[in-house]
Structure formats: structure tokens, C-alpha cells
Design an enzyme around this catalytic site. Sequence first.
Site, PDB file in Angstrom:
ATOM      1  CE  LYS A   1       8.161   6.257   5.623  1.00 24.69           C
ATOM      2  NZ  LYS A   1       8.538   7.149   4.496  1.00 24.69           N
TER       3      LYS A   1
ATOM      4  CB  SER B   1      -1.522   7.055   0.919  1.00 23.27           C
ATOM      5  OG  SER B   1      -1.003   5.913   1.549  1.00 23.27           O
TER       6      SER B   1
HETATM    7  C1  LIG Z   1       0.208   6.066   4.595  1.00 20.57           C
HETATM    8  C2  LIG Z   1       1.415   6.543   3.832  1.00 20.57           C
HETATM    9  N1  LIG Z   1       1.358   6.564   2.510  1.00 20.57           N
HETATM   10  C3  LIG Z   1       2.410   6.999   1.767  1.00 20.57           C
HETATM   11  C4  LIG Z   1       3.561   7.439   2.343  1.00 20.57           C
HETATM   12  C5  LIG Z   1       4.674   7.971   1.466  1.00 20.57           C
HETATM   13  O1  LIG Z   1       5.837   7.233   1.454  1.00 20.57           O
HETATM   14  P1  LIG Z   1       7.247   7.965   1.275  1.00 20.57           P
HETATM   15  O2  LIG Z   1       7.526   8.697   2.527  1.00 20.57           O
HETATM   16  O3  LIG Z   1       8.198   6.840   1.041  1.00 20.57           O
HETATM   17  O4  LIG Z   1       7.147   8.889   0.104  1.00 20.57           O
HETATM   18  C6  LIG Z   1       3.656   7.442   3.716  1.00 20.57           C
HETATM   19  C7  LIG Z   1       4.843   7.951   4.380  1.00 20.57           C
HETATM   20  O5  LIG Z   1       4.883   8.146   5.564  1.00 20.57           O
HETATM   21  C8  LIG Z   1       2.571   6.979   4.480  1.00 20.57           C
HETATM   22  O6  LIG Z   1       2.592   6.977   5.828  1.00 20.57           O
END
Ligand SMILES: Cc1ncc(COP(=O)(O)O)c(C=O)c1O
Length: 311
Positions: free
Chosen positions: A53, A270
Site C-alpha cells: 500500500k 493475504s
Molecule cells: C494485507 C493486505 N492484503 C491485500 C490488500 C488488498 O490490496 P488492494 O487494496 O490493492 O486490493 C490489502 C489492502 O489494504 C492489504 O492490506
Amino acid sequence: MGVQLTGRQREAGSLLDFIGNTPLLRLRKFEQRFASVELYAKAEWQNPGGSVKDRPANRMVLEGLKSGALKPGKIILDATSGNTGIAYAMIGAVRGYRVRLCLPSNVTHERKRILAAYGADLVFTDPLEGSDGAIREARRLYATDPDLYFYPDQYNNDGNWRAHYDTTGREILEQTQGRITHFVAGLGTSGTFMGIGRRLRDEKPGVNLISMQPDSPMHGLEGLKHMASAIVPGIYDPTLADENLGVTTEDAYACVRRLAKEEGVLAGISSGAALAACLRVAERVGSGVIVTIFPDAADKYLSERFWEIPD
Ligand SMILES: Cc1ncc(COP(=O)(O)O)c(C=O)c1O
């Protein structure tokens, strides 16, 4: 006579110059089960704020400075489940802006500590309302005093996905020498998937784009959204993906544990979900160059119980 610095050398010294250009990690142990699959993950935890991010936050702040929407004295305000907030807080500290963040009160203790360390103001919202409750609170705060705040609104700001179109997507094409066949990424604001997906589609139309999200509304995949039951981000276009996979929290946890033990990678939840989705794709296609994103590392999740579950 002083030393003359040029180009990148002159920029060296600002933490914000460390954003992007992350390494592409090859996951050889996970590849072994498949006939001729190459599996790679973009190591986004290597950004200075510790997550993917940093890229969109930096872009949205820069656009705010350029347009004049962000001026000295204004407070950067947004709703964030954590990582965008950490990125804003870091950028605010570097640039000298106050940062106010709305986030569900149940985000991990480590995240709250990190945000407080950077000096951000935290506005906690009802955990039962998840990230949507945080979005509603940010909108309410902004509406009460629009002149006080710079509100990038990452869910509806094209700078979010464009950051990935211009940087992450280009880097993946370069790092795979254009050999990528499948791209897999989770959906939160969807900026990562939309930006990288559009760049890949533009430069390599045959590439397969696979989005991934939690398989149910109540899940433990911090940062990701179950789109069917959430406020759908304005920047999200579901027609970009060739396919959309649902991942269970348990599969993501299991993959996080395996990543640590088998590849020596302490990844966030994630990232485990992304790996679980990649393994399903690999199983099906048998050959190809699959690339995914590992958004952050395990440090913010170390106090969670899933590490203790035996495999
Ligand atoms: C740990 C984590 N994984 C995945 C994402 C997803 O990314 P995006 O917001 O670009 O879809 C985020 C977004 O905040 C995140 O903090």
C-alpha cells in the site's frame, strides 16, 4: 569543491524513494508438485512501510500535492484496515502532515502500535461493521469539515490503481521478461488487481487474470473484501478478471505456515490466501508462469493463534 550529484543519486536520502522496485521471489518448493509451472510472488513487504500500500498512498498524496488539494495545515484522512494507514502515516511523517485514520477497533495490536509510533490519530469504529464502518466514519468526518481534510478516498481514487499500472505491473513484465501467463491477486480496494491487471492486458492481451477474495462475509483475511456483502469500491470493475476464486481463511492460514517452514518466508495472511489461489490455478493448468502479490509480512500477525495449529 563539492561532489555533484545527478539523477537518482540526488534523490537518495528520502525514504519515499525506496517505494517500489521490489524483488520477484521464486517459490521453487511449491512449484515442484506441478509438471512445468513457474511460481513467483512480488515481495511487497520490502516497501519501507512494510506493504504494497506504500505505492498507492504515495501516488495519491503526490497527486493531492500537485492539484493543491493537499496544502500545509491540512490533515490526511482515510478509512483503512491498516496497511494504507501505515503508508499514509509514514508518508505524513516524512512530509510533515498530520494523518487521521478510521479503522475497525479489532485490527491487530501490532498495527495500532505501528500507527501510533508514526504519530497518526486513530478513530476506532465498530468491529462488527468491518472496513465498511470505517469508510462511513471517514465520510462523516470529511462531511463535517471538508476544508480541514485531504481525503484521498482510496476506494474511489484512480490514483490507487494507476500506481500499480505504472509501477507494479511494469515491474512484473520486466522481471518475467514478459513471460507471465497467469496473474493472481486478492481484492481489497481492488487497486492492486485492477492496476496490474490492466497493464498486463494492455501489453500482453492473452494473459489470464484471476482475482481472489474471501469465500464468506465473516473471514480472517485482513485487507481483503468479500465483494458480494461489502460496499463495492468505485474503482473495482469485476469484468476485468477472467476468473474469480474464493479462498477460505483456513486455507490461507495453512499456506502462511507452509511458506514459513518450506520457503523461509514469514508472510502475512493475504499472502497465504494468494498462494492458496495460485496452487489451485497451478493444479488446473499444469504449465505456465504464474505471478502473484505478497502484500505484507507476518510481523503484524504474529500474536494470532493460527500459528499454533498443527498441520
Ligand atoms: C494485507 C493486505 N492484503 C491485500 C490488500 C488488498 O490490496 P488492494 O487494496 O490493492 O486490493 C490489502 C489492502 O489494504 C492489504 O492490506
